[in-house]
Design a protein around this motif. Structure first.
Motif, mmCIF file in Angstrom:
data_model
loop_
_atom_site.group_PDB
_atom_site.id
_atom_site.type_symbol
_atom_site.label_atom_id
_atom_site.label_comp_id
_atom_site.label_asym_id
_atom_site.label_seq_id
_atom_site.Cartn_x
_atom_site.Cartn_y
_atom_site.Cartn_z
ATOM 1 N N ILE A 10 0.833 -1.199 0.000
ATOM 2 C CA ILE A 10 0.000 0.000 0.000
ATOM 3 C C ILE A 10 0.878 1.263 0.000
ATOM 4 O O ILE A 10 0.631 2.204 -0.757
ATOM 5 C CB ILE A 10 -0.937 0.000 1.224
ATOM 6 N N ALA A 11 1.904 1.260 0.846
ATOM 7 C CA ALA A 11 2.805 2.424 0.916
ATOM 8 C C ALA A 11 3.487 2.642 -0.434
ATOM 9 O O ALA A 11 3.595 3.773 -0.914
ATOM 10 C CB ALA A 11 3.835 2.226 2.016
ATOM 11 N N GLU A 12 3.910 1.525 -1.047
ATOM 12 C CA GLU A 12 4.560 1.606 -2.372
ATOM 13 C C GLU A 12 3.642 2.218 -3.406
ATOM 14 O O GLU A 12 4.050 3.095 -4.167
ATOM 15 C CB GLU A 12 4.849 0.180 -2.849
ATOM 16 N N ILE A 13 2.406 1.733 -3.446
ATOM 17 C CA ILE A 13 1.465 2.211 -4.447
ATOM 18 C C ILE A 13 1.226 3.706 -4.281
ATOM 19 O O ILE A 13 1.321 4.477 -5.242
ATOM 20 C CB ILE A 13 0.118 1.440 -4.372
ATOM 21 N N TRP A 14 0.953 4.151 -3.056
ATOM 22 C CA TRP A 14 0.672 5.576 -2.861
ATOM 23 C C TRP A 14 1.891 6.440 -3.131
ATOM 24 O O TRP A 14 1.775 7.544 -3.646
ATOM 25 C CB TRP A 14 0.107 5.847 -1.460
ATOM 26 N N GLU A 15 3.078 5.909 -2.836
ATOM 27 C CA GLU A 15 4.267 6.694 -3.124
ATOM 28 C C GLU A 15 4.408 6.883 -4.637
ATOM 29 O O GLU A 15 4.726 7.975 -5.111
ATOM 30 C CB GLU A 15 5.516 6.015 -2.576
ATOM 31 N N SER A 16 4.127 5.818 -5.386
ATOM 32 C CA SER A 16 4.268 5.923 -6.844
ATOM 33 C C SER A 16 3.205 6.841 -7.439
ATOM 34 O O SER A 16 3.379 7.379 -8.529
ATOM 35 C CB SER A 16 4.185 4.535 -7.479
ATOM 36 N N LEU A 17 2.093 7.029 -6.721
ATOM 37 C CA LEU A 17 1.017 7.861 -7.266
ATOM 38 C C LEU A 17 1.096 9.318 -6.816
ATOM 39 O O LEU A 17 0.378 10.175 -7.327
ATOM 40 C CB LEU A 17 -0.341 7.292 -6.843
ATOM 41 N N THR A 18 1.990 9.611 -5.870
ATOM 42 C CA THR A 18 2.082 10.981 -5.354
ATOM 43 C C THR A 18 2.335 12.012 -6.468
ATOM 44 O O THR A 18 1.724 13.074 -6.472
ATOM 45 C CB THR A 18 3.137 11.074 -4.238
ATOM 46 N N PRO A 19 3.190 11.712 -7.445
ATOM 47 C CA PRO A 19 3.391 12.686 -8.528
ATOM 48 C C PRO A 19 2.124 12.975 -9.343
ATOM 49 O O PRO A 19 2.025 14.028 -9.969
ATOM 50 C CB PRO A 19 4.437 12.008 -9.434
ATOM 51 N N VAL A 20 1.170 12.037 -9.355
ATOM 52 C CA VAL A 20 -0.072 12.275 -10.108
ATOM 53 C C VAL A 20 -1.259 12.377 -9.162
ATOM 54 O O VAL A 20 -2.394 12.049 -9.520
ATOM 55 C CB VAL A 20 -0.324 11.170 -11.173
ATOM 56 N N ALA A 21 -0.994 12.894 -7.975
ATOM 57 C CA ALA A 21 -2.028 12.977 -6.943
ATOM 58 C C ALA A 21 -3.262 13.735 -7.421
ATOM 59 O O ALA A 21 -4.397 13.308 -7.201
ATOM 60 C CB ALA A 21 -1.463 13.652 -5.691
ATOM 61 N N GLU A 22 -3.038 14.850 -8.120
ATOM 62 C CA GLU A 22 -4.144 15.675 -8.605
ATOM 63 C C GLU A 22 -5.039 14.882 -9.541
ATOM 64 O O GLU A 22 -6.266 14.881 -9.418
ATOM 65 C CB GLU A 22 -3.570 16.845 -9.415
ATOM 66 N N GLU A 23 -4.369 14.200 -10.481
ATOM 67 C CA GLU A 23 -5.075 13.440 -11.515
ATOM 68 C C GLU A 23 -5.938 12.336 -10.909
ATOM 69 O O GLU A 23 -7.128 12.218 -11.196
ATOM 70 C CB GLU A 23 -4.019 12.831 -12.434
ATOM 71 N N ILE A 24 -5.322 11.544 -10.022
ATOM 72 C CA ILE A 24 -6.027 10.417 -9.427
ATOM 73 C C ILE A 24 -7.158 10.907 -8.534
ATOM 74 O O ILE A 24 -8.290 10.410 -8.592
ATOM 75 C CB ILE A 24 -5.065 9.542 -8.588
ATOM 76 N N GLY A 25 -6.854 11.888 -7.702
ATOM 77 C CA GLY A 25 -7.850 12.417 -6.765
ATOM 78 C C GLY A 25 -9.045 13.006 -7.489
ATOM 79 O O GLY A 25 -10.199 12.720 -7.161
ATOM 80 N N ALA A 26 -8.762 13.840 -8.495
ATOM 81 C CA ALA A 26 -9.850 14.458 -9.254
ATOM 82 C C ALA A 26 -10.672 13.399 -9.971
ATOM 83 O O ALA A 26 -11.903 13.479 -10.017
ATOM 84 C CB ALA A 26 -9.291 15.459 -10.254
ATOM 85 N N ASP A 27 -10.001 12.382 -10.513
ATOM 86 C CA ASP A 27 -10.699 11.302 -11.215
ATOM 87 C C ASP A 27 -11.652 10.580 -10.269
ATOM 88 O O ASP A 27 -12.816 10.347 -10.602
ATOM 89 C CB ASP A 27 -9.680 10.312 -11.806
ATOM 90 N N ALA A 28 -11.153 10.253 -9.072
ATOM 91 C CA ALA A 28 -11.995 9.536 -8.108
ATOM 92 C C ALA A 28 -13.213 10.377 -7.731
ATOM 93 O O ALA A 28 -14.341 9.874 -7.660
ATOM 94 C CB ALA A 28 -11.192 9.178 -6.858
ATOM 95 N N LEU A 29 -12.980 11.677 -7.500
ATOM 96 C CA LEU A 29 -14.092 12.561 -7.120
ATOM 97 C C LEU A 29 -15.119 12.653 -8.253
ATOM 98 O O LEU A 29 -16.320 12.530 -8.025
ATOM 99 C CB LEU A 29 -13.569 13.959 -6.775
ATOM 100 N N LEU A 30 -14.646 12.865 -9.481
ATOM 101 C CA LEU A 30 -15.558 12.974 -10.616
ATOM 102 C C LEU A 30 -16.391 11.707 -10.779
ATOM 103 O O LEU A 30 -17.588 11.769 -11.080
ATOM 104 C CB LEU A 30 -14.781 13.232 -11.908
ATOM 105 N N ARG A 31 -15.754 10.564 -10.579
ATOM 106 C CA ARG A 31 -16.485 9.299 -10.680
ATOM 107 C C ARG A 31 -17.585 9.242 -9.622
ATOM 108 O O ARG A 31 -18.715 8.830 -9.886
ATOM 109 C CB ARG A 31 -15.531 8.112 -10.491
ATOM 110 N N MET A 32 -17.233 9.674 -8.415
ATOM 111 C CA MET A 32 -18.214 9.640 -7.329
ATOM 112 C C MET A 32 -19.382 10.572 -7.647
ATOM 113 O O MET A 32 -20.550 10.212 -7.467
ATOM 114 C CB MET A 32 -17.560 10.052 -6.010
ATOM 115 N N PHE A 33 -19.079 11.770 -8.153
ATOM 116 C CA PHE A 33 -20.158 12.713 -8.469
ATOM 117 C C PHE A 33 -21.055 12.180 -9.577
ATOM 118 O O PHE A 33 -22.264 12.379 -9.554
ATOM 119 C CB PHE A 33 -19.581 14.077 -8.885
#
Lengths: 141, 147
Positions: A10-33
């Motif tokens: 889990i720590a590995e995955i989130w570390e690898s995604l930190t550079p694209v945090a905006e992209e992933i976070g916004a995507d998850a939110l848009l999907r939820m909406f």
């Protein structure tokens, strides 16, 4: 229950995604909406359309908090104390929404990571997100 | 009666027309058994489900996964009457298989995530919403005959 292997994954995955945090976070939110329109009621004061600065910055915040928590999962209650207080007394988001966002986060991860989002990674991540949500709602009552 | 928009109908037909049933079916059931291990209770006769690798290689899991996915074809072809399409299957799952209907949502969630992984960014939020709406009608229909 998260095994040590799972915590590392889990720590590995989130570390690898930190550079694209905006992209992933916004995507998850848009999907939820899109999938759970009731969740939009908590964002009536923001512009949550695709590409909006509010959406991107909010998505980034969420992913960075998830990444921070994953660095030492055994200390989640300590790490998340400020967020616990914010959610309990200020935001007061109904906790069922945490499940909805968690599900959409898993979908976003699957779209992004494709075959790398294995069943094992999915299981570990689902457990982590449940634990995170549980800690976040601890001060609600 | 469920109301479907043109976008929803087109999206569902499109997804299923592009689905590799013998990859997605097995992957979905296997994922369900890994992510929600208590679902293994229904598969006592399937042999080795000891860990994720064993589940992924299990021939009975693969075969059953494909069967389940093809089971959705009926709903795709009968989107305006999914409830009646699954009446018999609902009775089967209740009376004979004794499956807790909560499990249908678990499998549906796994399917969504597997499909997302196959389609990547073309599986947009709007597509996901249509897909999830379709699956929630299926899930509801499968649980309907329980009493």
């Amino acid at each position: 229950m998260l095994s040590n292997k799972e915590k590392m994954l889990i720590a590995e995955i989130w570390e690898s995604l930190t550079p694209v945090a905006e992209e992933i976070g916004a995507d998850a939110l848009l999907r939820m909406f899109a999938c759970f329109p009731g969740s939009k009621t908590y964002f009536s004061h923001l512009d949550i359309s695709r590409g909006s600065p509010h959406l991107l910055s909010h998505g980034k915040k969420i992913v960075l908090a998830l990444a921070e928590g994953s660095k030492d999962i055994s200390q989640l209650t300590v790490t998340l104390t400020p967020l616990q207080i914010m959610h309990a007394y200020q935001l007061r988001i109904d906790p069922t929404n945490f499940k909805l966002l968690s599900h959409c986060m898993l979908v976003a991860l699957s779209c992004h990571m494709r075959d790398d989002f294995t069943a094992v990674a999915h299981a570990a991540m689902d457990k982590y997100l449940s634990a995170f949500a549980a800690v976040l709602s601890e001060k609600y009552r | 009666m469920v109301e479907w928009t043109d976008f929803e109908r087109a999206t569902i037909k499109d997804i299923f027309s592009k689905l590799e049933y013998d990859v997605v079916g097995p992957a979905t059931l296997a994922r369900c058994l890994v992510v929600y291990p208590w679902t293994q209770r229904y598969f006592g006769k399937f042999g080795n489900l000891y860990n994720a690798a064993a589940i992924a290689e299990n021939a009975m899991v693969s075969k059953h996964g494909t069967t389940i996915l093809h089971g959705l074809d009926r709903a795709v072809k009968n989107m305006d009457d999914i409830k009646n399409t699954y009446a018999e299957l609902s009775v089967l799952h209740s009376e004979k298989l004794h499956v807790d209907p909560d499990n249908f949502q678990l499998l549906a969630d796994c399917l969504t995530i597997v499909v997302a992984g196959r389609f990547g960014n073309t599986f947009t939020g709007e597509v996901q919403a249509a897909f999830q709406k379709f699956l929630s009608v299926v899930v509801s229909s499968l649980g309907r005959q329980y009493h």
